[in-house]
Design a protein around this motif. Sequence first.
Motif, PDB file in Angstrom:
ATOM      1  N   CYS A  12       1.712  -5.915   5.616  1.00  0.00           N
ATOM      2  CA  CYS A  12       1.731  -5.102   4.395  1.00  0.00           C
ATOM      3  C   CYS A  12       2.142  -5.936   3.186  1.00  0.00           C
ATOM      4  O   CYS A  12       1.688  -5.675   2.068  1.00  0.00           O
ATOM      5  CB  CYS A  12       2.668  -3.907   4.568  1.00  0.00           C
ATOM      6  SG  CYS A  12       1.988  -2.591   5.609  1.00  0.00           S
ATOM      7  N   ALA A  43       2.401   1.915   3.455  1.00  0.00           N
ATOM      8  CA  ALA A  43       2.060   0.500   3.588  1.00  0.00           C
ATOM      9  C   ALA A  43       3.335  -0.330   3.554  1.00  0.00           C
ATOM     10  O   ALA A  43       3.541  -1.174   2.686  1.00  0.00           O
ATOM     11  CB  ALA A  43       1.107   0.069   2.473  1.00  0.00           C
ATOM     12  N   ILE A  90      -5.076  -1.114   7.128  1.00  0.00           N
ATOM     13  CA  ILE A  90      -3.778  -0.575   6.719  1.00  0.00           C
ATOM     14  C   ILE A  90      -3.947   0.814   6.124  1.00  0.00           C
ATOM     15  O   ILE A  90      -3.126   1.711   6.356  1.00  0.00           O
ATOM     16  CB  ILE A  90      -3.088  -1.534   5.730  1.00  0.00           C
ATOM     17  CG1 ILE A  90      -2.739  -2.844   6.430  1.00  0.00           C
ATOM     18  CG2 ILE A  90      -1.824  -0.895   5.145  1.00  0.00           C
ATOM     19  CD1 ILE A  90      -2.114  -3.892   5.535  1.00  0.00           C
ATOM     20  N   ARG A 136      -0.971  -7.530   2.225  1.00  0.00           N
ATOM     21  CA  ARG A 136      -1.848  -6.533   1.602  1.00  0.00           C
ATOM     22  C   ARG A 136      -1.549  -6.400   0.116  1.00  0.00           C
ATOM     23  O   ARG A 136      -2.466  -6.227  -0.695  1.00  0.00           O
ATOM     24  CB  ARG A 136      -1.652  -5.182   2.285  1.00  0.00           C
ATOM     25  CG  ARG A 136      -2.303  -4.006   1.548  1.00  0.00           C
ATOM     26  CD  ARG A 136      -1.668  -2.678   1.940  1.00  0.00           C
ATOM     27  NE  ARG A 136      -2.152  -1.597   1.112  1.00  0.00           N
ATOM     28  CZ  ARG A 136      -1.618  -1.245  -0.042  1.00  0.00           C
ATOM     29  NH1 ARG A 136      -0.577  -1.922  -0.534  1.00  0.00           N
ATOM     30  NH2 ARG A 136      -2.092  -0.224  -0.736  1.00  0.00           N
TER      31      ARG A 136
END
Length: 281
Positions: free
Chosen positions: A159, A125, A71, A162
């Motif tokens: 994301c 992101a 990412i 993440r």
Amino acid sequence: MSNTEWYNSINQVTGTQKVEDIANYMAEGMNSLTSPIDSYYFTLRELLRIGSRDLLDQNKALGPLLLVGIISATENYFRDMLANIIRICPSAQECASKQSINLGSVVWHGAINVERGAFENTSFAGIDGITAACKNFIKFEVKNNSLISGILEEYGIICEMRHGIVHSNSFLAGKNAIKLGIPRNDGMVKLNVGYREFQECASICTILVVSFNIELFKEMCKRWAVDWRRKINVDSTNETELFEPIWNLFLSQVDTDENNISVKLTMNECIEAIKIQFQLQ
């Protein structure tokens, strides 16, 4: 040891540590002539080499870290691409002129890379950061139901994961779980990124980068053929010179060398095809 030091009864006692030399953490960056998509490819391949099935099976902490790396490489693609579009496109410059930039970015980057500094406070992101930056800085809007809008939705999913990896030691936060549609759980939900999941996320990020590279190239070629000719002096004497930075910005030498490009055109052949489409002949 005296009982007066009762506060040392819960964990080990350590000394101090400092960063001895910040220069030891610095390395040479990518060649400035490398296109943003190839910069992404180079980082992706390094991560894929690390993320073998055996290593990911043996090291459960590795997968989440590699996902963060992919990412991050995707974010860097957007920073590089948007900065370079601002540098070469009069339409983007007009749009970006309405935006603010931190003085620290100007001082550090100087005149050479000041456009990149415009995105230091922008997170790519996630869907909103990408679409807002494209709209506000280069005047490019992602259309609903387009190819890139669909893959953006998938990118948004990874994301959200993440966020848990970066901020919560891979534990999924409530707001992220709600966005992902994860059922309520009385305990903590920890993210698992094994080999299959890692490969899936790498594929999503790559499709996003490749798709955006094509769509932004199409937009820039349209601007070169139509918009620029209304804003600046573009004619047969300088149109090739003005097109060359566009070509170099988007062309993947990696895909060229590996014979992955389906329509094989030289820069001049591409120029002629664009001129025919926009009736510039």
